[in-house]
Each structure stands twice: as C-alpha cells, then as structure tokens.
Design an enzyme around this catalytic site. Structure first.
Site, PDB file in Angstrom:
ATOM      1  N   PRO A 184      12.874  11.754  -4.233  1.00 45.19           N
ATOM      2  CA  PRO A 184      13.406  10.969  -5.334  1.00 45.19           C
ATOM      3  C   PRO A 184      12.553  10.268  -6.293  1.00 45.19           C
ATOM      4  O   PRO A 184      11.864   9.255  -5.453  1.00 45.19           O
ATOM      5  CB  PRO A 184      14.683  10.145  -4.814  1.00 45.19           C
ATOM      6  CG  PRO A 184      14.373  10.121  -3.362  1.00 45.19           C
ATOM      7  CD  PRO A 184      13.767  11.439  -3.015  1.00 45.19           C
ATOM      8  N   ASN A 185      12.458  10.050  -7.449  1.00 46.82           N
ATOM      9  CA  ASN A 185      12.013   9.216  -8.358  1.00 46.82           C
ATOM     10  C   ASN A 185      10.320   9.511  -8.565  1.00 46.82           C
ATOM     11  O   ASN A 185       9.868   8.897  -9.437  1.00 46.82           O
ATOM     12  CB  ASN A 185      12.387   7.665  -7.920  1.00 46.82           C
ATOM     13  CG  ASN A 185      13.816   7.427  -8.201  1.00 46.82           C
ATOM     14  OD1 ASN A 185      14.366   7.634  -9.019  1.00 46.82           O
ATOM     15  ND2 ASN A 185      14.286   6.773  -6.908  1.00 46.82           N
TER      16      ASN A 185
ATOM     17  N   ARG B 113       6.704   4.876 -13.509  1.00 47.56           N
ATOM     18  CA  ARG B 113       7.608   4.119 -12.658  1.00 47.56           C
ATOM     19  C   ARG B 113       6.382   3.087 -11.883  1.00 47.56           C
ATOM     20  O   ARG B 113       5.496   3.447 -11.185  1.00 47.56           O
ATOM     21  CB  ARG B 113       7.916   5.005 -11.550  1.00 47.56           C
ATOM     22  CG  ARG B 113       8.408   4.411 -10.349  1.00 47.56           C
ATOM     23  CD  ARG B 113       8.715   5.421  -9.228  1.00 47.56           C
ATOM     24  NE  ARG B 113       9.738   4.796  -8.088  1.00 47.56           N
ATOM     25  CZ  ARG B 113       9.761   5.016  -7.031  1.00 47.56           C
ATOM     26  NH1 ARG B 113       9.015   6.060  -6.631  1.00 47.56           N
ATOM     27  NH2 ARG B 113      10.447   4.500  -6.305  1.00 47.56           N
TER      28      ARG B 113
ATOM     29  N   TYR C 204       2.317   2.110  -7.749  1.00 47.41           N
ATOM     30  CA  TYR C 204       2.221   3.513  -7.546  1.00 47.41           C
ATOM     31  C   TYR C 204       1.027   4.171  -8.380  1.00 47.41           C
ATOM     32  O   TYR C 204       0.781   5.153  -7.937  1.00 47.41           O
ATOM     33  CB  TYR C 204       3.611   4.433  -7.984  1.00 47.41           C
ATOM     34  CG  TYR C 204       4.699   3.928  -6.896  1.00 47.41           C
ATOM     35  CD1 TYR C 204       4.696   4.150  -5.594  1.00 47.41           C
ATOM     36  CD2 TYR C 204       5.889   3.357  -7.232  1.00 47.41           C
ATOM     37  CE1 TYR C 204       5.749   3.690  -4.704  1.00 47.41           C
ATOM     38  CE2 TYR C 204       6.895   2.753  -6.685  1.00 47.41           C
ATOM     39  CZ  TYR C 204       6.686   3.111  -5.149  1.00 47.41           C
ATOM     40  OH  TYR C 204       7.712   2.838  -4.393  1.00 47.41           O
TER      41      TYR C 204
ATOM     42  N   ASN D   3       6.548  13.409   1.095  1.00 49.46           N
ATOM     43  CA  ASN D   3       6.708  12.034   0.609  1.00 49.46           C
ATOM     44  C   ASN D   3       8.103  12.132   0.212  1.00 49.46           C
ATOM     45  O   ASN D   3       8.724  12.476  -0.919  1.00 49.46           O
ATOM     46  CB  ASN D   3       6.051  11.905  -0.557  1.00 49.46           C
ATOM     47  CG  ASN D   3       5.859  10.407  -1.073  1.00 49.46           C
ATOM     48  OD1 ASN D   3       7.000   9.606  -0.716  1.00 49.46           O
ATOM     49  ND2 ASN D   3       5.080   9.893  -1.950  1.00 49.46           N
TER      50      ASN D   3
ATOM     51  N   ALA E 145      12.559   6.984  -1.100  1.00 48.18           N
ATOM     52  CA  ALA E 145      13.396   6.187  -0.422  1.00 48.18           C
ATOM     53  C   ALA E 145      14.360   6.922   0.300  1.00 48.18           C
ATOM     54  O   ALA E 145      14.678   5.966   1.664  1.00 48.18           O
ATOM     55  CB  ALA E 145      14.542   5.442  -1.459  1.00 48.18           C
TER      56      ALA E 145
ATOM     57  N   GLU F 239       3.909  12.962   7.217  1.00 43.28           N
ATOM     58  CA  GLU F 239       4.724  11.893   6.241  1.00 43.28           C
ATOM     59  C   GLU F 239       3.830  11.430   5.585  1.00 43.28           C
ATOM     60  O   GLU F 239       2.608  10.867   6.022  1.00 43.28           O
ATOM     61  CB  GLU F 239       5.397  10.939   7.340  1.00 43.28           C
ATOM     62  CG  GLU F 239       6.031   9.910   6.230  1.00 43.28           C
ATOM     63  CD  GLU F 239       6.602   8.791   7.344  1.00 43.28           C
ATOM     64  OE1 GLU F 239       6.652   9.033   8.472  1.00 43.28           O
ATOM     65  OE2 GLU F 239       7.178   7.855   6.867  1.00 43.28           O
TER      66      GLU F 239
ATOM     67  N   HIS G  10       2.921   8.502   2.048  1.00 42.46           N
ATOM     68  CA  HIS G  10       3.529   7.526   0.990  1.00 42.46           C
ATOM     69  C   HIS G  10       2.222   7.211   0.343  1.00 42.46           C
ATOM     70  O   HIS G  10       1.065   6.915   0.635  1.00 42.46           O
ATOM     71  CB  HIS G  10       4.150   6.444   1.570  1.00 42.46           C
ATOM     72  CG  HIS G  10       5.208   6.794   2.511  1.00 42.46           C
ATOM     73  ND1 HIS G  10       6.426   7.115   2.090  1.00 42.46           N
ATOM     74  CD2 HIS G  10       5.228   6.763   4.037  1.00 42.46           C
ATOM     75  CE1 HIS G  10       7.309   7.357   2.987  1.00 42.46           C
ATOM     76  NE2 HIS G  10       6.607   7.219   4.065  1.00 42.46           N
TER      77      HIS G  10
ATOM     78  N   ARG H 226       5.080  -3.815   2.316  1.00 41.23           N
ATOM     79  CA  ARG H 226       5.946  -4.127   1.273  1.00 41.23           C
ATOM     80  C   ARG H 226       7.595  -4.619   1.870  1.00 41.23           C
ATOM     81  O   ARG H 226       7.459  -5.092   2.980  1.00 41.23           O
ATOM     82  CB  ARG H 226       6.293  -2.722   0.625  1.00 41.23           C
ATOM     83  CG  ARG H 226       5.043  -2.275  -0.209  1.00 41.23           C
ATOM     84  CD  ARG H 226       5.269  -1.046  -0.934  1.00 41.23           C
ATOM     85  NE  ARG H 226       6.233  -1.018  -1.900  1.00 41.23           N
ATOM     86  CZ  ARG H 226       6.795  -0.251  -2.673  1.00 41.23           C
ATOM     87  NH1 ARG H 226       6.633   1.119  -2.305  1.00 41.23           N
ATOM     88  NH2 ARG H 226       7.681  -0.667  -3.691  1.00 41.23           N
TER      89      ARG H 226
HETATM   90  C1  DQA Z   1       7.091   5.942  -1.285  1.00 41.30           C
HETATM   91  C2  DQA Z   1       7.657   4.562  -0.750  1.00 41.30           C
HETATM   92  C3  DQA Z   1       9.034   4.462  -0.630  1.00 41.30           C
HETATM   93  O1  DQA Z   1       9.397   3.100  -0.099  1.00 41.30           O
HETATM   94  C4  DQA Z   1       9.566   4.330  -1.922  1.00 41.30           C
HETATM   95  O2  DQA Z   1      11.100   4.251  -1.957  1.00 41.30           O
HETATM   96  C5  DQA Z   1       9.054   5.638  -2.866  1.00 41.30           C
HETATM   97  C6  DQA Z   1       7.763   5.990  -2.835  1.00 41.30           C
HETATM   98  C7  DQA Z   1       5.621   5.773  -1.611  1.00 41.30           C
HETATM   99  O3  DQA Z   1       5.196   7.017  -1.846  1.00 41.30           O
HETATM  100  O4  DQA Z   1       4.873   4.889  -1.616  1.00 41.30           O
HETATM  101  O5  DQA Z   1       9.962   6.301  -3.575  1.00 41.30           O
HETATM  102  O6  DQA Z   1       7.538   6.964  -0.721  1.00 41.30           O
END
Ligand code: DQA
Length: 148
Positions: free
Chosen positions: A11-12, A19, A24, A75, A78, A99, A101, A108
């Site tokens: 998501p997002n 964003r 990011y 990735n 959240a 995994e 990120h 964070r």
């Molecule tokens: C994320 C880190 C997560 O905490 C966050 O909710 C994201 C992006 C990252 O790529 O740093 O949406 O996965």
C-alpha cells in the site's frame, strides 16, 4: 533461463516520488520498476513487478507465486507491521520471500520496528532507498543459486 522473481509492492507505494520524499526519496515506482527491469537483464532474471493497495490481492499474489515463481521480494509497506494474514500466506507456501523496505524501519517510529514479515522471510534489506531493489535481486539470486 534464469530465476523467476516476483517483486511485490504494498500500500501507498504507488505514490512514491510525491509521498514524503524526505523519507522515501524522489524516485517513482515506475523508475524503480525500470531499475529492476535493467537489473534483471544483467543477471538473467525473469522479472514480474506488481503493486497493490489491497491486502487480499497481495495474499492472492503470494498464493499464485507458489509453483510459478522461484522467489518473492516483498515491500509490504504498512502491512509489514499489521498483517498476520500476509505472514500466514508466506508461511503457507514454499517460495522464499525477501523482505525489503526503502527506509530504515528501525530508525523510525517504534510501531515500525516490529515486522510480521521478518518472522517468515529469508532475510531483510532496508534503508538503502530505491537502490535496495537491485540489491535485493542480487541477494535473492545468490540465495536461490546456493539452493541448487
Ligand atoms: C516502507 C516502510 C513502512 O513502515 C511504511 O509503512 C511504508 C514503506 C518502506 O519501504 O520504507 O509504506 O515499507
């Protein structure tokens, strides 16, 4: 033919570029996809790249990857910090999941320090921004190579 790798974005992440660029970066998801496609050519990987804002779609994609993909780079956004369902999906298939990120989640907010995905992932890369994607592809091919 090389390994088949599925890169999944949660998501997002479709909003990357606009964003929170201070967290990011300015790179868009389309830029990252192009970066991954170029990397795939150089290391002989057959790449599938996807993004979804929907937990169930991500779960369906993990199920579908079973038997059709050699590895998944995830990735989960959240959902990393909330989704027992995604963790269970990964735990229910044999395809290895790495995994990933963009940000260093341990630097964070405290709620980002816990990852359900880490419980079932072969390993984790975080904190390298967009560069983490090709790094994860190298790590996955190295892992898969060591398996054979
Ligand atoms: C994320 C880190 C997560 O905490 C966050 O909710 C994201 C992006 C990252 O790529 O740093 O949406 O996965």
């Amino acid at each position: 033919m090389g390994h088949k790798i599925l890169i999944m974005n949660g998501p997002n992440l479709n909003l990357l570029g606009t964003r929170q660029p201070e967290v990011y970066g300015a790179t868009t998801l389309a830029d990252i996809e192009a970066l991954c496609a170029a990397k795939a050519e150089t290391i002989d990987v057959s790449l599938t790249f996807m993004q979804s804002n929907h937990e169930g779609e991500l779960i369906d994609a993990i199920h579908a990857a079973s038997g059709t993909q050699d590895g998944i780079i995830l990735n989960a956004g959240a959902y990393t910090h909330t989704s027992v369902a995604l963790m269970d999906a990964i735990g229910s298939v044999t395809v290895p999941v790495l995994e990933l990120h963009l940000s260093n989640i341990h630097q964070r907010e405290v709620f980002r320090h816990h990852s359900y995905i880490s419980k079932v992932a072969i390993g984790m890369i975080c904190g390298f921004g967009a560069a983490g994607y090709p790094l994860a592809m190298d790590a996955m091919t190295s892992y898969l190579g060591a398996q054979t």
